[in-house]
Design an enzyme around this catalytic site. Structure first.
Site: not given
Ligand code: NAD
Length: 317
Positions: A8, A50, A139, A143
């Site tokens: 990323g 990916d 999200y 996490k």
């Protein structure tokens, strides 16, 4: 010698972390990778990857004899609410793919968590390390679950995985990727371009924030700290400053006279309302010596100075 893979690396944080790690470990020892085919760094080793493709992830790790993985690939809070199932898949399966390879190949792992692990029932002022955690965004759920997986892989398989709960990250070198604190990045670009800024949060929405150089430093300091100093294997609270849209606007206005702001809260207001106002990061400070450098005004001065220098270079070329 460490060989580092950033997964990323094209993102807002990865762009800045990559160049700092290159400076520290050498060009050949830091490999960027992203789902996007083209790297956005001018000079770096790069692999198209990916993170959901665990076979390709293993190939890349073997090819470069990787010893450390920084897993930054994720779908962030605001985009996550538009694509909840994809967010769960990318954020969870991506982490599990990395942790599984870390277990079998003895890799050291960095994985960022977020203040999004907290929710509406969490105490908002100086939110402690251990407290009520009932996030109501997908999200935040990824996490929180990710933190539990990190601790599990450490306890059960001795994987050396380390993590920080970042507040909103503010940088000027790349555009943000769809978070609730992105307004605090966009506002600087509008100020420099002399445009009116439409803020998607209300003027008094107080949130914990951090300037990118501090976040990069915290991350590398944590990864470099001796094992015995790392007492928290879920994720450390981390803090630098808290401000509201009207406070950052006033900080910019000191230097950019005539700059204007309008407030038009949208769906991101609800997400912001569920997050803490300030964070108690005393464990990070005591365990491995964390200390931030930038407050609101010193960050504002640095960003405006750099954006102006950049726009002079762009005009000249
Ligand atoms: P970003 O959205 O700017 O970058 C994420 C990068 O991951 C992008 O380049 C994207 O192309 C890549 N990516 C997405 N899916 C992928 C996949 N399946 N495989 C490989 N790459 C993929 O995000 P960021 O701001 O750089 O955040 C980095 C990390 O820090 C994330 O884990 C995020 O949750 C965490 N974090 C960020 C903030 C913040 O304010 N930016 C705050 C708290 C935590």
């Amino acid at each position: 010698m460490q060989k580092i893979l950033i997964v990323g690396s094209n993102g807002q944080f990865g762009t800045e972390l990559l160049s700092e790690l290159q400076g520290k470990f050498g060009y050949d020892n830091v490999i960027g990778s992203d789902k996007k085919e083209i790297s956005n760094c001018n000079s770096c080793l790069f692999e198209h990857l990916d993170v959901l493709d665990s076979k390709r992830l293993e190939e890349v790790i073997d090819k470069h004899e990787i010893t450390q993985v920084y897993l930054l690939a994720a779908i962030l809070s605001a985009v996550g609410e538009q694509k909840p199932l994809l967010t769960w898949e990318v954020n969870m399966q991506g982490l599990l793919n990395v942790l599984e390879l870390a277990r079998s190949k003895s890799l050291k792992v960095y994985w960022p968590s977020s203040i999004a692990v907290f929710g509406p029932t969490t105490p908002k002022k100086m939110t402690p390390q251990q407290t009520i955690m009932e996030p109501d965004t997908v999200y935040g759920m990824t996490k929180l679950a990710g933190e539990r997986w990190c601790e599990y892989y450490h306890q059960k398989y001795q994987v050396d995985v380390r993590s920080l709960r970042y507040p909103g990250l503010i940088g000027y070198k790349s555009l943000p990727g769809g978070g609730t604190t992105d307004y605090a990045v966009d506002i600087f670009h509008k100020a420099i371009n002399k445009e009116v800024f439409q803020c998607f949060l209300s003027k008094d929405t107080l949130l914990p924030m951090m300037y990118m150089p501090d976040a990069v430093k915290a991350t590398i300091d944590l990864m470099e700290a001796p094992k015995e100093k790392i007492n928290i294997r879920s994720s450390y609270n981390l803090a630098a400053m808290s401000f509201s849209p009207s406070e950052i606007y006033n900080s910019i206005l000191r230097l950019e006279k005539g700059f204007e702001i309008e407030y038009e809260p949208d769906f991101r207001q609800k997400i912001a309302n569920s997050w803490p106002h300030s964070i108690d990061d005393s464990h990070a400070r005591a365990d491995w010596g964390w200390n931030h450098q930038y407050d609101l005004n010193s960050m504002t001065e640095d960003i405006l100075k750099n954006l102006k220098a950049q726009s002079l270079v762009n005009t000249a070329s």
